[in-house]
Write a protein that holds these residues in place. Sequence first.
Motif, mmCIF file in Angstrom:
data_model
loop_
_atom_site.group_PDB
_atom_site.id
_atom_site.type_symbol
_atom_site.label_atom_id
_atom_site.label_comp_id
_atom_site.label_asym_id
_atom_site.label_seq_id
_atom_site.Cartn_x
_atom_site.Cartn_y
_atom_site.Cartn_z
ATOM 1 N N MET A 25 -62.026 -78.873 70.562
ATOM 2 C CA MET A 25 -60.631 -79.263 70.784
ATOM 3 C C MET A 25 -60.515 -80.776 70.956
ATOM 4 O O MET A 25 -61.445 -81.433 71.440
ATOM 5 C CB MET A 25 -60.060 -78.605 72.057
ATOM 6 N N THR A 26 -59.344 -81.292 70.603
ATOM 7 C CA THR A 26 -59.036 -82.677 70.937
ATOM 8 C C THR A 26 -58.686 -82.753 72.423
ATOM 9 O O THR A 26 -58.395 -81.729 73.065
ATOM 10 C CB THR A 26 -57.849 -83.180 70.099
ATOM 11 N N ILE A 73 -66.141 -80.034 73.153
ATOM 12 C CA ILE A 73 -66.574 -81.264 72.488
ATOM 13 C C ILE A 73 -66.212 -81.139 71.017
ATOM 14 O O ILE A 73 -66.589 -80.161 70.352
ATOM 15 C CB ILE A 73 -68.087 -81.490 72.655
ATOM 16 N N ARG A 74 -65.480 -82.123 70.539
ATOM 17 C CA ARG A 74 -65.013 -82.077 69.157
ATOM 18 C C ARG A 74 -66.203 -81.999 68.200
ATOM 19 O O ARG A 74 -67.127 -82.807 68.266
ATOM 20 C CB ARG A 74 -64.178 -83.334 68.861
ATOM 21 N N GLY A 75 -66.205 -80.980 67.332
ATOM 22 C CA GLY A 75 -67.264 -80.811 66.349
ATOM 23 C C GLY A 75 -68.448 -80.016 66.848
ATOM 24 O O GLY A 75 -69.345 -79.697 66.063
ATOM 25 N N GLU A 76 -68.497 -79.675 68.152
ATOM 26 C CA GLU A 76 -69.646 -78.939 68.686
ATOM 27 C C GLU A 76 -69.274 -77.567 69.229
ATOM 28 O O GLU A 76 -70.086 -76.649 69.207
ATOM 29 C CB GLU A 76 -70.338 -79.750 69.785
ATOM 30 N N GLY A 77 -68.079 -77.407 69.727
ATOM 31 C CA GLY A 77 -67.669 -76.099 70.218
ATOM 32 C C GLY A 77 -66.975 -76.166 71.559
ATOM 33 O O GLY A 77 -66.760 -77.235 72.132
ATOM 34 N N THR A 78 -66.615 -74.975 72.064
ATOM 35 C CA THR A 78 -65.834 -74.844 73.297
ATOM 36 C C THR A 78 -66.484 -73.793 74.184
ATOM 37 O O THR A 78 -66.996 -72.781 73.708
ATOM 38 C CB THR A 78 -64.386 -74.428 72.975
ATOM 39 N N THR A 79 -66.451 -74.045 75.504
ATOM 40 C CA THR A 79 -66.953 -73.091 76.492
ATOM 41 C C THR A 79 -65.858 -72.812 77.503
ATOM 42 O O THR A 79 -65.314 -73.740 78.118
ATOM 43 C CB THR A 79 -68.200 -73.626 77.218
ATOM 44 N N ALA A 102 -62.391 -67.948 70.298
ATOM 45 C CA ALA A 102 -63.672 -68.399 69.736
ATOM 46 C C ALA A 102 -63.762 -68.058 68.251
ATOM 47 O O ALA A 102 -64.243 -68.858 67.435
ATOM 48 C CB ALA A 102 -64.825 -67.757 70.503
ATOM 49 N N SER A 103 -63.278 -66.870 67.886
ATOM 50 C CA SER A 103 -63.313 -66.469 66.476
ATOM 51 C C SER A 103 -62.441 -67.378 65.618
ATOM 52 O O SER A 103 -62.851 -67.816 64.540
ATOM 53 C CB SER A 103 -62.854 -65.014 66.354
ATOM 54 N N ASP A 104 -61.234 -67.694 66.110
ATOM 55 C CA ASP A 104 -60.338 -68.579 65.351
ATOM 56 C C ASP A 104 -60.933 -69.978 65.223
ATOM 57 O O ASP A 104 -60.829 -70.616 64.171
ATOM 58 C CB ASP A 104 -58.974 -68.647 66.036
ATOM 59 N N ALA A 105 -61.557 -70.458 66.314
ATOM 60 C CA ALA A 105 -62.109 -71.816 66.288
ATOM 61 C C ALA A 105 -63.334 -71.921 65.386
ATOM 62 O O ALA A 105 -63.684 -73.022 64.945
ATOM 63 C CB ALA A 105 -62.467 -72.255 67.710
#
Length: 701
Positions: A511-512, A554-560, A472-475
């Motif tokens: 992520m893509t 979701i690209r541009g919104e974040g990752t869970t 999460a920190s890297d992203a």
Amino acid sequence: MDDDLKTRRTAQNLSATRKALRLALAISVAVPLLFLLTFGYFSYQRVRSETVDLADRLSDVAQEQALKVLDLDFQIASRTSDLVGSSNDAELAARQEQLHDTLDRFCRGYPQVNSVSIWGQSGALLVNSRYYPVPEVNIGDRADYRATRDLSTDIYVSPPLTAAVSKSPIFTTMRIRRDPRGRFLGVISVALDIQYFSRFYQALSRGDDAVALGLYRLDGTVLVRMPPSPVGALRGDSLLMKAIRDNRLSGQMLMRSTVDERRRIVSFKKVGDYPLYVAAGYSTDAVFAKWLYPFAAVSALVLAACAGVWTLVVFSLRRVSAEQAILIRLGEETLRRSHAEAAAMQTQRLGALTNLVSHVAHEVNNLLAAVTRQMLVARAKDYQGVKHEVEATLKATAQSSALGRRLLSVTRQLPLHPQPLHFASWLGQALPSIQGTVAPMRVAVDVPDDLWPFQVDPTELELAVINAALNASDASSTTSVAVLFIRAENVKDDSDDEWVVIRMSDNGEGMTESVKARSFDPFFTTKRDSAGLGLSQLQAACESAGGHAELESIRGEGTTVSMYFPRWQASSSPPIEAQAADISGAHVLLVEDNQDVADGMVALLSEYGAKATHVTTADDALVRLGSGERFTLVLSDVQMPGKVNGLGLAEWMVANRRQEPVVLMTGFASELRRARELGITVWPKPFDMQLLFPYLESKAL
């Protein structure tokens, strides 16, 4: 002279023409022949591919039918189990009429079910869905009953049988009945009609004698086959039997049947989680016949109509296309080889690091065990004025042991210690470490007070959370206000299974789809300085605790990243209070090559009144045991010098001195797994000495 010259020239022209005609004849014969051979090969491959698809579809249908029957079987058995509960033989006999009527309603309208029976502890028939009152039948000596009773399998599928009462051909599924204390009460069996399967397979094959369909047990026993099998089981050298032994879930193969010696294209599939396989085959003789007629017709048309030049052009084009395909395949193979070499090199480097770190951690654990044992001796002697120093040393060794477990966790050789965990309390202690890992990223926590407990290894959970936090920190490195959200909730799914879900979300770049699809793959990474093991470790931690991991992005919104852990249900038995150990008179054979560790354990056991005999190798231990010397307990390390290690010693004890308990201690997860597979008690180093007292209190010499 002129005539002679003209004759020679004419002869030369005729010879040249003859050669040209021979060449044309050769070309007109050779080119169509080569074309037909090429056409024949590919057309045969097409027919064969269609046959493979047909066999695959037939096996799909057979698998679906078997699943439906066995799922129905499971429902009937489960409802029957719920109906009878933990009733004993006498109680079931008293309710025979009521149970018979209920079981009859369960089976009514299902021709695939021959009958449902409840068998008692001795194998006597107590209740049957078809007969009331039940005839005097006892299957206590029958193989399927003994296997279900003795092996305690979840489900046992019998070989083909003749029903004890109706004399119909059947095979049975059996499930064991136990009371709340785990004692054997009997067996619930569901008899399935073999003729039902035979009629289905006959309809599925549509009378085509080239089709073969079968249902098999894991040991190769033929339960149902169409056409009927003259033998009762697959031969051990059968390709299908080998695939079943290898536990392959599905596949296709070309094989000669060991049942009727016909070559077939076979598609097989495992029937869900049941110990059964279905297979569908199609005779290669029929494949050849289906291919031959159209090939012969095309050959006749080509040989009658095609022209030499046109055939030559077509042949040239085919050659060019073939060469292009070869070049493409060569390029793909070169690329695959380079990737494989890079992955192999990375694996070698990680393997070397793993071995180094695991052995360092193992030696550190031995040193910590020695220090801990000596400090426990000091505690047992009422400290002698050094209580503060002893307790401080014990605390430091506990923290060092935790550090060693983290090292072993990184190397994937950590012996797991799953334990019930309250996430809110655990997170309160781990939060400073998480915040320090992702700083300056802000951490937001939302954990309800009524969150269910779950069982997991705390070190594995900490490593998984740290890995997710690092990702999460890297992203979020390019996000102006980066936030890591840690949320937890109780979830009940459609199957009423209860889960604790921990969600870790970021507001980074996301992520893509291609990266998301491979995010849990080991060694896959989009970062230059990463080994690509973070999310794969997180997934492994969830699966080792009985759960699973999911990822949404979701690209541009974040990752869970969501971690699912099954809810832990506390035992209803009251906790047993710790009591002072009385192990005087116990005699322990301690097998340990590390003298410091051994000295500490001998001193601590002696302080409690037990006698300890120390040897440094398993070879020395076998000499003492072979001489007839008796011990209350044999406590042995695993890795030691000599011809025999701790596992070999334990195997000898199980075979020759089963009445004397043996316990192994080790620091490597691979040895824990092997020892537990052998049914031997094994404790990870360092372990709590309190674990020894039940062995020594109840079995002191």
